[in-house]
Motif scaffolding. Structure first.
Motif, PDB file in Angstrom:
ATOM      1  N   LEU A 168       0.798  -1.224   0.000  1.00  0.00           N
ATOM      2  CA  LEU A 168       0.000   0.000   0.000  1.00  0.00           C
ATOM      3  C   LEU A 168       0.834   1.280   0.000  1.00  0.00           C
ATOM      4  O   LEU A 168       0.452   2.257  -0.657  1.00  0.00           O
ATOM      5  N   PRO A 169       1.959   1.352   0.724  1.00  0.00           N
ATOM      6  CA  PRO A 169       2.746   2.598   0.661  1.00  0.00           C
ATOM      7  C   PRO A 169       3.151   2.977  -0.762  1.00  0.00           C
ATOM      8  O   PRO A 169       3.050   4.145  -1.151  1.00  0.00           O
ATOM      9  N   LYS A 170       3.572   1.993  -1.544  1.00  0.00           N
ATOM     10  CA  LYS A 170       3.949   2.289  -2.929  1.00  0.00           C
ATOM     11  C   LYS A 170       2.725   2.680  -3.747  1.00  0.00           C
ATOM     12  O   LYS A 170       2.788   3.579  -4.600  1.00  0.00           O
ATOM     13  N   LEU A 171       1.587   2.016  -3.491  1.00  0.00           N
ATOM     14  CA  LEU A 171       0.367   2.336  -4.224  1.00  0.00           C
ATOM     15  C   LEU A 171      -0.079   3.775  -3.964  1.00  0.00           C
ATOM     16  O   LEU A 171      -0.396   4.524  -4.898  1.00  0.00           O
ATOM     17  N   VAL A 172      -0.114   4.187  -2.697  1.00  0.00           N
ATOM     18  CA  VAL A 172      -0.587   5.553  -2.422  1.00  0.00           C
ATOM     19  C   VAL A 172       0.406   6.592  -2.951  1.00  0.00           C
ATOM     20  O   VAL A 172      -0.009   7.683  -3.365  1.00  0.00           O
ATOM     21  N   ASP A 173       1.692   6.272  -2.969  1.00  0.00           N
ATOM     22  CA  ASP A 173       2.654   7.184  -3.590  1.00  0.00           C
ATOM     23  C   ASP A 173       2.337   7.350  -5.077  1.00  0.00           C
ATOM     24  O   ASP A 173       2.406   8.463  -5.627  1.00  0.00           O
TER      25      ASP A 173
ATOM     26  N   ASP B 121      -0.135  10.567  -9.496  1.00  0.00           N
ATOM     27  CA  ASP B 121      -1.134  10.677 -10.573  1.00  0.00           C
ATOM     28  C   ASP B 121      -2.176  11.759 -10.297  1.00  0.00           C
ATOM     29  O   ASP B 121      -3.055  12.000 -11.133  1.00  0.00           O
ATOM     30  N   GLY B 122      -2.121  12.382  -9.122  1.00  0.00           N
ATOM     31  CA  GLY B 122      -3.107  13.389  -8.772  1.00  0.00           C
ATOM     32  C   GLY B 122      -4.465  12.814  -8.403  1.00  0.00           C
ATOM     33  O   GLY B 122      -5.487  13.506  -8.507  1.00  0.00           O
ATOM     34  N   CYS B 123      -4.493  11.569  -7.937  1.00  0.00           N
ATOM     35  CA  CYS B 123      -5.746  10.894  -7.602  1.00  0.00           C
ATOM     36  C   CYS B 123      -6.048  11.017  -6.110  1.00  0.00           C
ATOM     37  O   CYS B 123      -5.151  11.190  -5.289  1.00  0.00           O
ATOM     38  N   GLU B 124      -7.343  10.911  -5.787  1.00  0.00           N
ATOM     39  CA  GLU B 124      -7.787  11.026  -4.402  1.00  0.00           C
ATOM     40  C   GLU B 124      -8.513   9.782  -3.905  1.00  0.00           C
ATOM     41  O   GLU B 124      -8.853   9.713  -2.722  1.00  0.00           O
ATOM     42  N   ALA B 125      -8.762   8.817  -4.776  1.00  0.00           N
ATOM     43  CA  ALA B 125      -9.488   7.616  -4.370  1.00  0.00           C
ATOM     44  C   ALA B 125      -9.278   6.529  -5.414  1.00  0.00           C
ATOM     45  O   ALA B 125      -8.938   6.810  -6.568  1.00  0.00           O
ATOM     46  N   ALA B 126      -9.469   5.295  -4.985  1.00  0.00           N
ATOM     47  CA  ALA B 126      -9.414   4.150  -5.894  1.00  0.00           C
ATOM     48  C   ALA B 126     -10.635   3.270  -5.654  1.00  0.00           C
ATOM     49  O   ALA B 126     -11.027   3.040  -4.508  1.00  0.00           O
TER      50      ALA B 126
END
Length: 347
Positions: free
Chosen positions: A119-124, A129-134
């Motif tokens: 998850l740390p790499k994913l949220v980075d 990417d300028g995203c706020e949610a997945a």
């Protein structure tokens, strides 16, 4: 600490610099160890968990965990009435402006490349990417047999319940317009999978051009991030098959379990949608959903307790459908080994 609907029971408050998981729990002591293990392995550093009056030993497990802060509802506050407020209160308090993971105890998040940094790499990557949610699709997991045969006690949940319906059994469609006015994220909801197939099957017929057009557009591999043209087409195609969709209750398999929280937002019920308009990632996540791990005894308990959506109507319908004799395996069942087993359900 002043909260309206919750009180702090025990455990250190979360590390402001770590990755936080917020969850609600009621009598899920059997699932809790696997839940904690899974999210620790993914990189979660702190858990904030609301224990909704469990009496099966859940609280003892929470108290024993060094990385869990346990909360409880105040007198008069119930899951049926206040679960949205429980989540929002904790997320506003601890997660404003930071990433949070918001799964249910029976949900294990998986995603492409999770073995490389978690998850740390994913949220980075989402930040970059300028995203706020997945967005994630709940994948109902099951074993070869009937619901009457299921009764989990310990061990890896994916070993006990390794089966899932193939990616082409899931469909994206425009969420209802009235719903989107209040909860604009996400635009697409997902239906299908084992639950829909077994308990409320939708009769799509590819010999009809309207159904073919809908199903081709509705493939999950087409993604959840939409252009204006996609949205117009999605609404039109939903209208084309509206009589088929209206024939059965639709189980919403959409979740937003990974979010950069904005103070004042609310989830719709079980983290299915958000009141804020957020920049959604093109990455597709999945939640391995072990909703039926407790077998028929858990279903009867949830039905009688009446705290889930519409007074636990879903669980009452299951009880009425002869689940003890209904086989779950079919010719499109696949075996889960690793995230890549999910194919186009993740990206």
């Amino acid at each position: 600490m002043t909260l309206t609907y919750l009180e702090h029971l025990n455990g250190s408050l979360p590390d402001p610099g770590g990755l936080l998981c917020v969850a609600l729990i009621h009598n899920e002591a059997a699932l809790l160890p696997e839940f904690l293990r899974h999210y620790r392995d993914l990189g979660v550093t702190s858990f904030v968990i609301v224990d909704d009056r469990s009496d099966d030993g859940t609280y003892d497990l929470l108290e024993a965990a060094d990385d869990v802060a346990a909360f409880a509802p105040v007198a008069g506050s119930t899951y049926a009435e206040h679960k949205r407020k429980w989540r929002s209160e904790l997320l506003d308090k601890f997660c404003a402006g930071r990433w949070a993971i918001v799964p249910d105890i029976d949900e294990h998040m998986v995603f492409a490349g999770m073995e490389h940094g978690g998850l740390p790499k994913l949220v980075d990557a989402l930040d970059a990417d300028g995203c706020e949610a997945a967005q994630a699709t709940m994948i109902d997991m099951y074993a070869d047999g009937t619901l009457g045969d299921m009764n989990y006690s310990n061990g890896r949940l994916t070993d006990a319940f390794p089966l899932f319906d193939a990616p082409d059994c899931y469909h994206r469609l425009a969420a209802p317009k009235r719903f989107r006015r209040k909860f604009p994220t996400p635009f697409f909801m997902v239906v299908g999978g084992m639950r829909q197939r077994v308990f409320e099957p939708v009769a799509f017929d590819r010999s009809k051009w309207t159904h073919r057009a809908f199903l081709d557009f509705a493939a999950i591999e087409n993604g959840f991030v939409s252009t204006a043209g996609d949205r117009v087409k999605a609404v039109a195609l939903r209208q084309l098959v509206r009589s088929t969709l209206a024939d059965r209750p639709l189980f919403n398999l959409t979740k937003i379990p990974l979010v950069k929280w904005r103070r004042g937002m609310t989830y719709y019920n079980g983290a299915h949608a958000l009141s804020g308009q957020l920049a959604l990632s093109k990455r597709r996540l999945a939640l391995l959903h072990f909703n039926f791990a407790g077998g028929m005894s858990a279903i009867r308990y949830k039905s009688a307790r009446g705290q889930h959506a519409a007074g636990s109507n879903f669980y009452r319908r299951i009880e009425d459908g002869r689940p003890e004799t209904t086989a779950l395996l079919f010719d499109r069942s696949l075996h889960y080994v690793q995230p890549q087993s999910l194919g186009s359900l993740i990206s």
